[in-house]
Write an enzyme that holds these catalytic residues in place. Structure first.
Site, PDB file in Angstrom:
ATOM      1  N   GLU A 200       0.837  -1.207   0.000  1.00  0.00           N
ATOM      2  CA  GLU A 200       0.000   0.000   0.000  1.00  0.00           C
ATOM      3  C   GLU A 200       0.866   1.249   0.000  1.00  0.00           C
ATOM      4  O   GLU A 200       1.833   1.341   0.769  1.00  0.00           O
ATOM      5  CB  GLU A 200      -0.903  -0.042   1.230  1.00  0.00           C
ATOM      6  CG  GLU A 200      -2.313   0.374   0.974  1.00  0.00           C
ATOM      7  CD  GLU A 200      -3.062  -0.573   0.037  1.00  0.00           C
ATOM      8  OE1 GLU A 200      -3.109  -0.284  -1.186  1.00  0.00           O
ATOM      9  OE2 GLU A 200      -3.598  -1.575   0.511  1.00  0.00           O
ATOM     10  N   HIS A 201       0.508   2.188  -0.854  1.00  0.00           N
ATOM     11  CA  HIS A 201       1.257   3.443  -1.028  1.00  0.00           C
ATOM     12  C   HIS A 201       2.698   3.174  -1.465  1.00  0.00           C
ATOM     13  O   HIS A 201       3.598   3.955  -1.185  1.00  0.00           O
ATOM     14  CB  HIS A 201       1.191   4.320   0.239  1.00  0.00           C
ATOM     15  CG  HIS A 201      -0.166   4.943   0.429  1.00  0.00           C
ATOM     16  ND1 HIS A 201      -0.453   6.226   0.031  1.00  0.00           N
ATOM     17  CD2 HIS A 201      -1.319   4.432   0.927  1.00  0.00           C
ATOM     18  CE1 HIS A 201      -1.742   6.479   0.308  1.00  0.00           C
ATOM     19  NE2 HIS A 201      -2.282   5.405   0.833  1.00  0.00           N
TER      20      HIS A 201
ATOM     21  N   ASP B 134       3.009   2.150  -4.829  1.00  0.00           N
ATOM     22  CA  ASP B 134       3.014   2.264  -6.307  1.00  0.00           C
ATOM     23  C   ASP B 134       3.645   3.572  -6.790  1.00  0.00           C
ATOM     24  O   ASP B 134       4.523   3.567  -7.652  1.00  0.00           O
ATOM     25  CB  ASP B 134       1.638   1.990  -6.943  1.00  0.00           C
ATOM     26  CG  ASP B 134       0.504   2.915  -6.544  1.00  0.00           C
ATOM     27  OD1 ASP B 134       0.703   3.749  -5.629  1.00  0.00           O
ATOM     28  OD2 ASP B 134      -0.581   2.804  -7.156  1.00  0.00           O
TER      29      ASP B 134
ATOM     30  N   SER C 117     -25.342   6.936 -16.487  1.00  0.00           N
ATOM     31  CA  SER C 117     -25.148   5.748 -15.666  1.00  0.00           C
ATOM     32  C   SER C 117     -26.393   5.486 -14.855  1.00  0.00           C
ATOM     33  O   SER C 117     -27.208   6.392 -14.639  1.00  0.00           O
ATOM     34  CB  SER C 117     -23.964   5.941 -14.721  1.00  0.00           C
ATOM     35  OG  SER C 117     -24.371   6.726 -13.614  1.00  0.00           O
TER      36      SER C 117
ATOM     37  N   GLY D 241     -12.814   1.778  -1.357  1.00  0.00           N
ATOM     38  CA  GLY D 241     -11.429   1.316  -1.460  1.00  0.00           C
ATOM     39  C   GLY D 241     -11.292   0.111  -2.372  1.00  0.00           C
ATOM     40  O   GLY D 241     -10.307  -0.605  -2.325  1.00  0.00           O
TER      41      GLY D 241
ATOM     42  N   SER E  67     -11.639   0.426  -5.747  1.00  0.00           N
ATOM     43  CA  SER E  67     -11.298   0.959  -7.070  1.00  0.00           C
ATOM     44  C   SER E  67     -12.455   1.040  -8.041  1.00  0.00           C
ATOM     45  O   SER E  67     -12.349   0.613  -9.188  1.00  0.00           O
ATOM     46  CB  SER E  67     -10.161   0.151  -7.698  1.00  0.00           C
ATOM     47  OG  SER E  67      -8.982   0.432  -7.039  1.00  0.00           O
TER      48      SER E  67
ATOM     49  N   ASP F  31      -4.202   0.290  -9.467  1.00  0.00           N
ATOM     50  CA  ASP F  31      -5.594  -0.131  -9.592  1.00  0.00           C
ATOM     51  C   ASP F  31      -5.937  -0.482 -11.037  1.00  0.00           C
ATOM     52  O   ASP F  31      -6.596  -1.488 -11.315  1.00  0.00           O
ATOM     53  CB  ASP F  31      -6.525   0.983  -9.095  1.00  0.00           C
ATOM     54  CG  ASP F  31      -6.171   1.432  -7.680  1.00  0.00           C
ATOM     55  OD1 ASP F  31      -5.522   0.654  -6.961  1.00  0.00           O
ATOM     56  OD2 ASP F  31      -6.533   2.566  -7.316  1.00  0.00           O
TER      57      ASP F  31
ATOM     58  N   TYR G 281      -4.300  11.715   1.159  1.00  0.00           N
ATOM     59  CA  TYR G 281      -3.574  10.898   0.186  1.00  0.00           C
ATOM     60  C   TYR G 281      -2.425  11.707  -0.435  1.00  0.00           C
ATOM     61  O   TYR G 281      -1.282  11.258  -0.491  1.00  0.00           O
ATOM     62  CB  TYR G 281      -4.533  10.399  -0.908  1.00  0.00           C
ATOM     63  CG  TYR G 281      -3.881   9.451  -1.892  1.00  0.00           C
ATOM     64  CD1 TYR G 281      -3.999   8.079  -1.742  1.00  0.00           C
ATOM     65  CD2 TYR G 281      -3.131   9.940  -2.964  1.00  0.00           C
ATOM     66  CE1 TYR G 281      -3.388   7.209  -2.643  1.00  0.00           C
ATOM     67  CE2 TYR G 281      -2.518   9.090  -3.864  1.00  0.00           C
ATOM     68  CZ  TYR G 281      -2.661   7.731  -3.699  1.00  0.00           C
ATOM     69  OH  TYR G 281      -2.047   6.881  -4.591  1.00  0.00           O
TER      70      TYR G 281
HETATM   71  C1  GLA Z   1      -5.304   4.204  -4.150  1.00  0.00           C
HETATM   72  C2  GLA Z   1      -4.555   4.614  -5.421  1.00  0.00           C
HETATM   73  C3  GLA Z   1      -3.458   3.617  -5.765  1.00  0.00           C
HETATM   74  C4  GLA Z   1      -2.563   3.342  -4.571  1.00  0.00           C
HETATM   75  C5  GLA Z   1      -3.399   3.047  -3.329  1.00  0.00           C
HETATM   76  C6  GLA Z   1      -2.548   2.931  -2.091  1.00  0.00           C
HETATM   77  O1  GLA Z   1      -6.004   3.029  -4.376  1.00  0.00           O
HETATM   78  O2  GLA Z   1      -5.462   4.713  -6.485  1.00  0.00           O
HETATM   79  O3  GLA Z   1      -2.739   4.091  -6.853  1.00  0.00           O
HETATM   80  O4  GLA Z   1      -1.673   4.409  -4.355  1.00  0.00           O
HETATM   81  O5  GLA Z   1      -4.383   4.037  -3.089  1.00  0.00           O
HETATM   82  O6  GLA Z   1      -1.743   1.806  -2.166  1.00  0.00           O
END
Ligand code: GLA
Length: 398
Positions: free
Chosen positions: A35-36, A38, A69, A140, A142, A188, A240
Site C-alpha cells: 500500500e502506497h 506504487d 449511468s 477502497g 477501485s 488499480d 492521500y
Molecule cells: C489508491 C490509489 C493507488 C494506490 C493506493 C494505495 O487506491 O489509487 O494508486 O496508491 O491508493 O496503495
C-alpha cells in the site's frame, strides 16, 4: 453478470434510443498487500475481484461523448462533452479547479488521455456510453479504476486504436491524475486490466513488469472477506496527496530517485536525516515493499499462515507509521483476527473504505457476525462484509 449485461443494454436503449454496439467491463480490485508503494516505484500485489463496471457503448455521427449511468440522480439525463472541449476541461483541473463533470470526469478523462498517448482524437467520432456497476463507490475497491478501464477498453476498440493493456492502464492513471486531479499510482488500473482468475498481479511499478502469482485460496480452504466500513474517502483531496508529498520529500532529502531505491538496511542511516514524521512515512514504504516480496515467496511456498502474518504487519505499519487507518478499520481488522482470520489489513488508499481478512471458510460466518456486533457496540454504522473472488480482468462481454 448476465443481469448487469441486460441492465446495461436496457438502460442504454432507454437513455439513447438505440441499441449499443457492444458491452465491455472491468473489475474493481482488492490490494492483497503493497500500500502506497506504487507511486514510490515499488511493488504491489492486488487482484481483480468479482464486482465489475460495465459500459454499453456505440459510436455517434458527431464528435460528442454522451455519458450516463444507472448510479446518476434520477433526473440526470446524461452528461455531454464535445471531444474538442476535453483539453480545455483538463486545463481547468490542472489550474486547481474541481472538474464540473463529477463521476463522468473519469471516462471523459480516459478519452482525453488516449488522445495524449498518441491516438490523436482528430478523426475520432463521438460515443454514447452507459455505465452500470456492482463496485461500491468510495469503499477502497477501485470503483474509479473499473470505470476508467471499462471505458479504455471500449474506446480502444471503437476507435480502432490498438493500445496494449499496460498502455490502457496508463491512460486510466493519466485520467485520474491529470483530468480528475487525484494524484494516485497505476496499481488499480493494472489490476483491473491484467487480473486473472485465482491469481494476484505482482507489479513492479518502476519497470511496469507484471507477473501473475497463483493465490491457491480454494485449495487452502480460505476466503478473502471484504469489510467495508462505510466510511467514505476521496483521494482528490487531503491525506492521500499529503502522504505522497512526504514520500517525495524523503526521496529528495535522501538523494534517491524514489523510495523504491531504499531497503530495510538503509533505514538506520535515514533516520538522522529526516523528521520523525517523515521517517515514519519512509519506514512504512520501505518495509511494505519488502513485505510484498515476502508475500510472493509465502504464496509460492503455499504458506498462507506466513501471508496472514504479513497482512497483519502491513496493517500495523499503515496504522502507526503511515497513519492512514481509521478507528473503524482498526476494529474490523482486530475483530476479524480474534475470530479466526489468518491475517487482516486495511486495503486501498486509506482514510476510510474497506479492510480485507484472510479467513478459513469455516470461520466466515463467525467473523461476519463478530464484526457486525463490534461495530454496533461501538456505535459505528453497520459494515458490509462479503467475500471476494480473484477474477479475470477487463473484457468485452457482448
Ligand atoms: C489508491 C490509489 C493507488 C494506490 C493506493 C494505495 O487506491 O489509487 O494508486 O496508491 O491508493 O496503495
Amino acid at each position: 453478470m448476465t443481469d448487469l449485461r441486460d441492465d446495461a443494454r436496457r438502460a442504454f436503449r432507454a437513455r439513447f434510443g438505440h441499441p449499443p454496439q457492444g458491452i465491455w467491463s472491468a473489475p474493481g480490485r482488492v490490494n492483497l498487500i503493497g500500500e502506497h508503494t506504487d507511486y514510490n516505484e515499488g511493488f504491489v500485489l492486488p487482484f481483480a475481484i468479482d464486482l465489475r463496471t460495465l459500459v454499453a457503448a456505440a459510436p455517434r455521427q458527431d464528435r460528442v461523448l454522451r455519458m450516463a449511468s444507472t448510479f446518476d440522480d434520477e433526473d440526470t439525463v446524461y452528461l455531454e462533452v464535445p471531444l474538442d472541449a476535453l483539453d480545455e476541461l483538463q486545463e481547468l483541473v490542472a489550474g486547481g479547479e474541481a472538474s464540473p463533470l463529477e463521476w463522468a470526469a473519469y471516462p471523459a478523462g480516459v478519452a482525453w488521455a488516449l488522445g495524449r498517448l498518441g491516438a490523436g482524437l482528430d478523426a475520432a467520432t463521438g460515443v454514447d456510453l452507459m455505465f452500470v456497476s456492482s463496485v461500491p463507490v468510495g469503499a477502497g475497491l477501485s470503483s474509479s479504476a473499473a470505470l476508467e478501464c471499462a471505458t479504455a477498453l471500449a474506446l480502444d476498440e471503437l476507435w480502432g486504436l490498438g493500445f496494449v493493456r499496460p498502455e490502457l492502464a496508463q491512460a486510466g492513471r493519466m485520467a485520474e491524475n491529470d483530468f480528475v486531479g487525484a494524484p494516485t499510482g497505476v496499481m488499480d488500473q493494472t489490476a483491473s486490466l491484467l487480473g486473472a482468475a485465482d491469481a494476484a498481479v505482482l507489479l513492479d511499478c518502476r519497470s511496469l513488469e507484471t507477473e501473475l502469482v497463483p493465490l491457491g485460496l480454494g485449495d487452502a480452504g480460505l476466503e478473502v472477506l471484504v469489510i467495508d466500513t462505510g466510511v467514505r474517502h476521496d483521494h482528490a483531496s487531503g491525506g492521500y496527496g499529503e502522504r505522497r508529498a512526504s514520500c517525495e520529500k524523503a526521496a529528495v532529502l535522501l538523494g534517491v530517485p524514489a523510495l523504491r531505491d531504499l531497503g530495510v538496511t538503509d533505514l538506520n542511516r535515514a533516520e538522522d536525516k529526516l523528521s520523525t514524521e517523515t521517517f515514519h512515512r519512509l519506514r512504512h514504504v520501505v518495509t511494505e515493499n519488502q513485505r510484498v516480496l515476502d508475500a510472493v515467496d509465502a504464496l509460492r511456498e503455499n504458506d498462507h499462515a506466513a501471508l496472514g502474518a504479513l497482512l497483519d504487519a502491513s496493517h500495523a505499519s499503515m496504522r502507526d507509521d503511515f497513519e492512514i487507518s481509521t478507528p473503524e478499520l482498526d476494529l474490523a481488522v482486530e475483530v476479524a483476527r480474534e475470530n479466526g482470520a489468518l491475517g487482516a489489513r486495511m486495503t486501498g488508499g486509506g482514510f476510510g473504505g474497506a479492510a480485507i481478512a484472510l479467513v478459513p471458510g469455516d470461520d466466515v460466518s463467525r467473523v461476519t457476525s463478530a464484526v457486525d456486533a463490534a461495530f454496533a457496540e461501538h456505535g459505528y454504522g453497520a459494515p458490509e462484509v462479503f467475500p471476494v473472488v480473484p477474477s479475470p480482468g477487463a473484457a468485452r462481454d457482448a
